[in-house]
Design a protein around this motif. Structure first.
Motif, PDB file in Angstrom:
ATOM      1  N   ALA A  52      39.011  51.794  43.781  1.00  0.00           N
ATOM      2  CA  ALA A  52      39.664  50.483  43.893  1.00  0.00           C
ATOM      3  C   ALA A  52      40.140  50.148  45.301  1.00  0.00           C
ATOM      4  O   ALA A  52      40.271  48.981  45.651  1.00  0.00           O
ATOM      5  N   ASP A  53      40.396  51.162  46.127  1.00  0.00           N
ATOM      6  CA  ASP A  53      40.978  50.844  47.439  1.00  0.00           C
ATOM      7  C   ASP A  53      39.930  50.606  48.526  1.00  0.00           C
ATOM      8  O   ASP A  53      40.285  50.415  49.687  1.00  0.00           O
ATOM      9  N   LEU A  54      38.664  50.580  48.151  1.00  0.00           N
ATOM     10  CA  LEU A  54      37.647  50.154  49.120  1.00  0.00           C
ATOM     11  C   LEU A  54      37.623  48.623  49.142  1.00  0.00           C
ATOM     12  O   LEU A  54      37.623  47.991  48.087  1.00  0.00           O
ATOM     13  N   ILE A  55      37.610  48.053  50.317  1.00  0.00           N
ATOM     14  CA  ILE A  55      37.649  46.590  50.416  1.00  0.00           C
ATOM     15  C   ILE A  55      36.305  46.008  49.965  1.00  0.00           C
ATOM     16  O   ILE A  55      36.251  45.017  49.251  1.00  0.00           O
TER      17      ILE A  55
ATOM     18  N   GLN B 136      34.989  40.347  45.932  1.00  0.00           N
ATOM     19  CA  GLN B 136      36.062  40.855  45.061  1.00  0.00           C
ATOM     20  C   GLN B 136      35.803  40.662  43.572  1.00  0.00           C
ATOM     21  O   GLN B 136      36.139  41.506  42.748  1.00  0.00           O
TER      22      GLN B 136
ATOM     23  N   THR C 100      33.527  45.885  47.537  1.00  0.00           N
ATOM     24  CA  THR C 100      33.261  46.385  46.183  1.00  0.00           C
ATOM     25  C   THR C 100      31.838  46.933  46.085  1.00  0.00           C
ATOM     26  O   THR C 100      31.562  47.753  45.206  1.00  0.00           O
TER      27      THR C 100
ATOM     28  N   LEU D 213      35.311  47.065  38.211  1.00  0.00           N
ATOM     29  CA  LEU D 213      36.636  47.431  38.729  1.00  0.00           C
ATOM     30  C   LEU D 213      37.765  47.001  37.800  1.00  0.00           C
ATOM     31  O   LEU D 213      38.873  47.499  37.900  1.00  0.00           O
TER      32      LEU D 213
END
Lengths: 470, 470
Positions: free
Chosen positions: B161-164, B419, B166, B199
């Protein structure tokens, strides 16, 4: 030897700056990670939107939102959480509005309208009249009393689709809604219908504030928004048949002002507790949707800024406040009250960041500040690049923080992607399902990163230095 | 006098460059205006999505999409429109899959699954077995045959989830889906369940391609995706009770290859007709939704590039082709065929741009090209800034245009905001209502602007010069 010393000094300097840069990168990475893996904004918004709902100033829901957000801030272990009393206007919509177009032959077609916020009611049985369509106040003036008296004025200037910023397109249209009644009543109109501020063609009317300025009560005419599809229909029917009439009925009214609150939480600064940096959004919303984008998103993002600072292990040097403003939509009483109290107390507000442009993917910020501060911001651009935050421009900040403006402080507004905003703005489609969790969380992280940098490096250091020297 | 001459020369030069820059700015402004006020992409997508629907290779819908898009290209007055035959695999899902979790005590809980594209069927009455949960192939290997034989392997590594980006998060997970069956069958597993590449936590299973490599038919085990909510549920139940079983039933199958087509349209270049620049997306889609984002959006944007060039009064020097590729999802046969034919004919493809990352707000492009071309692109960045197009990076282009790579040409991929993409990707939620008209149109305009610039200034001029000198 001398060369060696210089080289060593250079090396040490480079190391120092490198370490510093590294630290900022790491801190910001941690902020984004916390927000995307452990953020609270989406859960808070879920409650605010689906368990409370639309939060018009003075309504029971607005009071529930005050209680809920205070309760949630209380849980965060801040240094101080309090309510700031403020008197707010209370306008109520009453029963659902109804409207139809009546052709010259008497055929009726139902259309979707909603009263504009602040409008008076129609007569109890509604209002039916011929319609004059105009695109702007100049056309209105040219038509004059002889063509307008006794009729309903229909403002039908659409938002300009080829502007990239939808806010700019909104700015080019919204005078029809805000000032339409004042202008039309000059020529004896008996009602106003405004095309909804929406770039899409759909069936949803979009409300929003309007003014009567100092018009005597007897001259105040009822005003409503019509959906974009129905605006197109009405316009077409008028082209085919000038005798087309519109009927509409609404029983909204303005009641007496009531007591409400700004909700405020604070982390007290470790080094400069008397320098205040605030982040905020507005707690009130219109009543048609649940106010998720406008401005539930800004509220929960602002709350999460303080939590994210703590979770990321950052101890702010300056006092960081979250301010959830009441009554942005139809009065701005909360924003004015906050600034008034700050002035009375002599609180030095060095920075204020507002999020009130929807919970969409953040693109950057606009800044209302002097060149020194703006250049400081520009030097931080590389830190934001990994998060696809590219937009750093001078411009407006936000309505609620605007009254805090000084010559030396920094006001800023979060600038998310604006393409979908007016699909939802002030309409029944401004609901929780229209908010994407990651987009919302990226906004909260982006705000936190900016607060982190300004807190760490100080605001407008040149000016501060001067002040210190005095 | 000499100074005066130099000054005049400088002035003339500046004027010349200024006029040139002005022209590019104006041309690009016109392209965006045309797309946002007069674009066709949204209407085309509406038909493709709501009147045709999901377009799996070899299906009737895929053929209807070929016919429809050819017909629409025929209307545009291009110089040439044709179909390029290509044999494609035909996999069919059969009836809707079903599945439940059975606790040790026999309690059944229905869960949402879908067969992976290319998977074999379960036995007619379905498959029930104990479940082994793993996060990756290393865990699988460590567990070995003794723990896996006769069981269902459940791959449950979530997207990070913390990768900008996707897409980066997707890249870090998708081997579970694509290679999961091959790896699990090594240890005697009898079925595979994969956590959906999503996600969000929701109830939708996401399909996608998988491979059996050269596994003998007898060793091919059925594979399905499970929704993220149900993956969490299954994981929790397994933690509480190791004897938890999973049942699933699907009757998908692989049929013989069938004839299909790439759809191609061309504006022939006015100066360099033998230099080809292509824009494209893929016409096929998965079958669960209607393929609006993946890749209806890329199809209609690519079609609109040629129309927007014409509408904006631009006469391309080079031949501009739109290529609607068949079978990107489960075979890439269209992309390979196009490159094969281009090679056979000795067609010089100097540029290829793919849009296959959803119809969201465009952020920029990634480029697969040499430094000379990339620097050329970077010099154009200011032209894109007014449209909030900031992302210009080296990286991949797209699966369908990949086979066209040479040392000197430019491959590019449109990079929209990512996103929300995996909320919809390969799931039943990839539908027309999830596409915003303006976001789609901005993408088409952004693609057109890049094509305009590369056509005007040429690709990799240094190399071209060399070629000319030969």
């Amino acid at each position: 030897m001398r060369i060696l010393k210089s080289t060593m000094l250079l090396f040490l300097l480079l190391t120092f700056f490198n370490v510093n840069a590294q630290t900022d990168e790491e801190a910001i990475k941690e902020i984004y990670k916390q927000s995307l893996t452990n953020g609270k904004s989406y859960d808070w918004l879920n409650y605010l939107s689906t368990q409370i709902g639309g939060r018009l100033s003075g309504s029971l829901n607005a009071e529930r939102a005050v209680a809920y957000t205070k309760e949630e801030l209380d849980k965060l272990g801040l240094d101080k959480v309090w309510l700031q009393p403020v008197m707010v206007p209370k306008w109520v919509r009453g029963y659902k509005e109804s409207a139809f177009i009546e052709s010259g032959k008497g055929k009726k077609t139902t259309v979707n309208i909603c009263a504009l916020g602040g409008s008076v009611s129609t007569p109890a049985l509604g209002l039916k009249a011929n319609v004059v369509e105009v695109k702007n106040f100049e056309e209105l003036k040219a038509l004059g009393k002889e063509n307008i008296a006794g009729k309903i004025v229909f403002y039908n200037r659409p938002m300009q689709a080829d502007l990239i910023s939808t806010f700019e397109a909104y700015g080019g249209c919204v005078n029809q809604r805000y000032k339409g009644a004042v202008e039309a009543s000059k020529y004896g109109a008996i009602g106003v219908i405004v095309r909804s501020m929406n770039l899409r063609l759909d069936d949803l009317p979009h409300t929003g504030s309007m003014t009567y300025d100092d018009l005597p009560v007897a001259n105040r005419i009822p005003s409503a928004a019509i959906s974009t599809n129905d605006a197109e229909l009405l316009s077409t029917m008028l082209k085919l048949d000038k005798s087309t009439k519109l009927y509409f009925k609404q029983n909204c009214k303005q009641l007496k002002d009531v007591l409400s609150y700004n909700v405020i939480g604070q982390i007290t600064g470790s080094e400069f507790p008397n320098e205040y940096m605030i982040v905020g959004g507005h707690l009130d919303s219109w009543d048609l949707g649940d106010g998720s984008h406008d401005d539930g998103a800004g509220v929960v993002q602002s709350m999460d800024v303080l939590r994210l600072l703590k979770e990321s292990g950052i101890t702010p040097k300056r006092s960081i406040r979250v301010v959830l403003f009441m009554n942005e939509e139809n009065g701005l009483r909360g924003g004015k009250k906050y600034a008034e109290v700050a002035k009375q107390k002599g609180e030095n507000h060095v920075f204020a960041l507002e999020s009130d442009s929807g919970g969409f993917t953040p693109r950057g910020f606009s800044f209302d500040c002097n060149d020194a501060s703006f250049n400081q911001v520009l030097s931080w651009q590389p830190l934001f690049k990994p998060y696809l935050i590219h937009y750093f421009e001078k411009g407006g900040s936000g309505a609620d923080v605007g009254p805090l403006k000084t010559e030396t402080n920094v006001l800023a507004g979060l600038r998310p992607d604006s393409q979908r905003y007016f699909d939802h703005h002030h309409a029944s489609s401004d609901t929780f399902d229209a908010v994407n969790k990651r987009e919302l969380e990226l906004g909260a992280a982006t705000m936190t990163a900016l607060v982190y940098l300004f807190d760490k490096y100080g605001i407008n250091p040149i000016t501060n230095e001067k002040q210190i020297k005095k």
